[in-house]
Write an enzyme that holds these catalytic residues in place. Structure first.
Site, mmCIF file in Angstrom:
data_model
loop_
_atom_site.group_PDB
_atom_site.id
_atom_site.type_symbol
_atom_site.label_atom_id
_atom_site.label_comp_id
_atom_site.label_asym_id
_atom_site.label_seq_id
_atom_site.Cartn_x
_atom_site.Cartn_y
_atom_site.Cartn_z
ATOM 1 C CB CYS A 67 -0.961 -0.044 1.186
ATOM 2 S SG CYS A 67 -2.347 1.086 0.993
ATOM 3 C CG HIS A 78 -3.239 -3.600 3.522
ATOM 4 N ND1 HIS A 78 -2.270 -2.928 4.233
ATOM 5 C CD2 HIS A 78 -3.870 -2.661 2.776
ATOM 6 C CE1 HIS A 78 -2.317 -1.632 3.934
ATOM 7 N NE2 HIS A 78 -3.278 -1.446 3.048
ATOM 8 C CD GLU A 91 -0.579 -5.489 6.043
ATOM 9 O OE1 GLU A 91 -0.428 -6.054 4.934
ATOM 10 O OE2 GLU A 91 -0.907 -4.296 6.177
#
Lengths: 91, 259
Positions: free
Chosen positions: B86, B203, B205
């Site tokens: 990002c 994302h 994560e």
């Protein structure tokens, strides 16, 4: 010692021609909603004003050009131009 | 292996990245402040998401000049893996470590929802634990993820397998409706020419453990581990070899190659 002059630069950063401008399109739509049917080709850019000290005009031009190239505009999608004037008094 | 999670003022995804690496994968990981100038002792670098420097001027434009970025450039030049997520992707673009630039989302919305990504190249340090063409469900959360590059750059990326992830429908089809931000060719993630620097808008994560309902992001981190530890099944094919390969099998890897 070199005498330094105070300069003022007005930098305009705009999206390159052909790069889609979602903000410009939204502003254009809003203007049309307000009845400005004659509006077209709205592009939203950035305006940066800065003061700098340089011994002469040529140096100041070169420095601002470098600022545009290295930070103020992203050459992938943006272009920039600027005006340079001698700063008046304290302004 | 040891991971560096770089933190700029305004970064806000560093804890999630650290959590995945340290707690989910059980790897040693340290935060590295943007004023640091060294990445000695690290084997992989994460540039997490957020709003570095408030997104002032342009996303990533100021973070790109943070002292740590000199070390990131050296780290990348040494062929070691760097992943920018990002805002991290935006910083890599501004730093010139990846080609192209981000524009505001074409719909002018901050898009915050799951997307489907198709793995376009499963032979990279970041995708060797994925199958080619695998569809991953991973969230996005950004207002400026509208990827742009000039035509020549775009063609080069496509030709050499450098588009790693593309926004697709759940069935893997590349459609305009699956594109959340207007990115050219539905591009969601790209790598550099050497293949060791990845930028992606989604994302991984926050999609890396069952407890949070999504695990599709975890293979991306596991791939980096496999790459660094030399256990990756598939290795990144350098651009020149990829070019030779694409000449042998015309029609592979193009944007219009919707399978």
């Amino acid at each position: 010692m070199t005498t330094m002059t105070a300069w003022k630069a007005r930098v305009y950063v705009t999206l390159k021609h052909g790069v889609l401008d979602p903000q410009g399109r939204a502003v254009e739509n809003a203007l049309k909603v307000l009845g400005f049917d004659e509006v077209g080709d709205v592009r939203v850019g950035k305006y940066v004003e800065l003061g700098l000290a340089a011994p002469d005009r040529e140096t100041a031009l070169a420095r601002v050009e470098e600022m545009c190239r290295r930070l103020l505009a992203n050459p992938v999608i943006e272009q920039s131009r600027f005006d340079l004037t001698e700063a008046q008094g304290d302004s | 292996m040891r991971w560096a999670v770089v933190v700029f003022p305004g970064t806000n995804c560093e804890l999630d990245c650290h959590h995945v690496v340290a707690d989910v994968l059980g790897q040693p990981a340290d935060f590295v402040w943007h004023k640091d100038t060294s990445l000695d002792g690290f084997d992989a670098v994460v540039l997490p998401g957020g709003f570095s420097y408030g997104d002032y001027l342009r996303t990533g434009a100021i973070a790109r000049f943070s002292p740590i970025m000199g070390a990131v450039e050296e780290f990348a030049a040494a062929g070691r893996p760097v992943i920018g997520i990002c805002n991290g992707f935006q910083i890599l673009l501004e730093a010139g470590l990846l080609p192209g630039a981000m524009r505001r989302n074409d719909n002018l919305k901050f898009r915050c929802h799951d997307v489907h990504l198709r793995v376009e190249n499963a032979a990279t340090p970041f995708t060797n634990r994925c199958r080619p063409g695998q569809v991953l469900r991973i969230p996005i959360k950004h207002g400026e993820g509208n990827y742009h590059a000039d035509r020549a750059t775009l063609e080069e990326l496509e030709r050499n397998g450098r588009v790693v992830f593309r926004y697709v429908a759940p069935d893997g089809a590349v459609t305009p409706a699956a594109n959340p931000n207007g990115s050219l060719n539905n591009i969601a993630g790209i790598i550099n020419e050497r293949g060791n620097v990845l930028g992606m808008m989604p994302h991984p994560e926050i999609a890396a453990e069952r407890l949070l309902g999504m695990e599709d992001g975890r293979p991306i981190f596991e791939s980096i581990v496999a790459y660094v530890e030399g256990t990756a099944g598939a290795r990144w094919v350098p651009a020149a070899a990829a070019r030779a390969r694409s000449r042998e099998t015309p029609g592979k890897g193009g944007a219009a190659d919707g399978r």
